[in-house]
Scaffold this active site. Structure first.
Site, PDB file in Angstrom:
ATOM      1  N   ASP A 186      -6.660  -4.481  -4.723  1.00 52.89           N
ATOM      2  CA  ASP A 186      -6.383  -3.111  -4.280  1.00 52.89           C
ATOM      3  C   ASP A 186      -5.061  -2.590  -4.859  1.00 52.89           C
ATOM      4  OD1 ASP A 186      -7.671  -4.947  -2.570  1.00 52.89           O
ATOM      5  OD2 ASP A 186      -7.604  -3.607  -0.862  1.00 52.89           O
ATOM      6  N   ASP A 226       0.800  -1.232   0.000  1.00 56.10           N
ATOM      7  CA  ASP A 226       0.000   0.000   0.000  1.00 56.10           C
ATOM      8  C   ASP A 226       0.828   1.275   0.000  1.00 56.10           C
ATOM      9  OD1 ASP A 226      -2.586  -1.021  -0.200  1.00 56.10           O
ATOM     10  OD2 ASP A 226      -2.565  -1.618   1.900  1.00 56.10           O
TER      11      ASP A 226
HETATM   12  N1  GLY Z   1      -7.003  -1.569   0.707  1.00 57.78           N
HETATM   13  C1  GLY Z   1      -7.689  -2.067   1.832  1.00 57.78           C
HETATM   14  C2  GLY Z   1      -9.139  -1.831   1.792  1.00 57.78           C
HETATM   15  O1  GLY Z   1      -9.679  -1.411   0.787  1.00 57.78           O
HETATM   16  O2  GLY Z   1      -9.769  -2.068   2.811  1.00 57.78           O
END
Ligand code: GLY
Length: 383
Positions: A150, A89
């Site tokens: 994601d 992330d």
């Molecule tokens: N990227 C983690 C979520 O969308 O919860």
């Protein structure tokens, strides 16, 4: 709808929050109108500076700019200490902080931080498996070969790094990872797996699954939204028609399954009852993704009208039924997000990425500013 007036209302909340949050970062709601605050312990810290940079660009307000600069500065220390960065992330964190500052102010130190963040993300690339590992250490038996949808939103940072440095490796990794995501995370009907497991040693495909969705084969709404927006951005950088086609098909899947108020439940396969939580953040992300697709279609393409109409319907419902409208007792902008319903974490509350993408969608509709995923040239989605 007067998007300008709505943005003005968000600024009341944002300015009040600058004083309330001080040097910490909103994460998810505490069930009582306030945010739980974190300090570089999570994947979500970038969304607050993202809100500040968008608001600062919109209003040219020195109070907001100072807050944006102050909180962006702390991202360099996090990177230097490699604090809670053992995950993919890094794109969410650094695109909306350091990269945003570079895009807004051409700040050289911020550019260096953003490039270093791209290097940190590259360290999650597993050449033998040909993927960016989402979570955990290399060779981890559970997560060593795991990708998640994601991650598509983290790839623009790599593409930008190639543009800045001329080094093709960043974008090559982004493209291979996007291809793998398309092949394994998107199913034939344009629904999606949240995650996919590969054997951490051989790289052989094992199975799709979920982390935050209802069950392994279900379509988690936010994952679907990450896919819409992620493939739209991949198309922006690579001009690969398959990415555009996938983004559009995923968008149709999303909007064909919305309830009457055009805002998604938290998973498309959960049986909806009066108590089923929504995830307004999924709808805000999908709105940005659909505006991003629309911006890349010619003005006479009928898909563009479909996308813009769908976004408008959803945004009007969110403004009328979910937006806090500057209420001084509420720290969030968008009610009824859901972080992790099965885990019982913020199943119906503010989530800071919901606020960010809601504001990004408002900005896109108002003045064409597409967040900080790429350098904008011109926009056709302004109304
Ligand atoms: N990227 C983690 C979520 O969308 O919860």
């Amino acid at each position: 709808m007067d998007w300008n007036a709505i943005i003005e209302q968000t600024l009341h909340t944002t300015k009040a929050n600058i004083a309330r949050f001080e040097d910490r970062f909103p994460h998810v709601g505490n069930g009582n109108g306030k945010y739980q605050l974190v300090d570089h312990t999570d994947w979500t810290e970038g969304f607050w500076p993202g809100i500040l940079w968008l608001s600062c660009e919109y209003g040219q307000d020195s109070y907001i700019r100072e807050a944006a600069v102050r909180c962006t500065r702390s991202f360099q220390a996090r990177l230097a200490e490699h604090k809670n960065l053992d995950h993919h992330d890094i794109g969410f964190l650094y695109s909306l902080s350091a990269l945003a500052q570079w895009m807004v102010e051409r700040d050289e130190a911020a550019k260096i931080t953003a490039l270093q963040a791209a290097d940190a993300l590259m360290r999650r690339w597993r050449p033998t498996l040909q993927l960016i590992q989402a979570w955990g250490p290399e060779h981890d038996p559970q997560n060593g070969g795991r990708i998640i949808i994601d991650c598509l939103m983290n790839l623009p940072l790599l593409c930008w790094a190639t543009e800045q440095t001329g080094r093709s490796a960043y974008a090559e990794v982004a493209r291979i990872h996007a291809d793998k995501s398309l092949k394994f995370l998107v199913r034939g009907d344009a629904s999606s797996y949240h995650t996919f497991y590969f054997d951490p040693e051989s790289g052989d495909a094992v199975r799709g699954g979920t982390h935050q969705g209802f069950q392994d084969g279900s379509t988690w709404s936010r994952g679907q939204a990450w896919g819409i927006y992620g493939f739209a951005l991949a198309y922006r950088y690579f001009k690969e028609p398959q990415y555009l086609d996938t983004a559009i098909r995923m968008a149709r899947y999303f909007f064909d399954r919305l309830p009457d108020d055009h805002v998604a439940y938290w998973d498309f396969d959960v049986p909806p009852t009066a108590l089923t939580p929504k995830d307004s953040s999924a709808s805000a992300i999908a709105a940005c993704g659909m505006l991003e697709i629309a911006d890349q279609l010619s003005s006479d393409d009928p898909r563009r009208k479909f996308l813009l109409d769908a976004v408008r319907r959803s945004m009007v419902c969110m403004v009328e039924g979910y937006f806090t409208k500057g209420n001084p007792d509420e720290e969030g902008l968008l009610r009824h997000g859901s972080y992790f319903v099965r885990g019982g974490i913020a199943p119906d509350d503010f989530v800071i990425w919901g606020d960010y993408f809601f504001l990004e969608a408002l900005m896109r509709l108002n003045n064409g500013r597409p967040g900080y995923w790429y350098e904008p040239k011109r926009s056709k989605t302004r109304e």
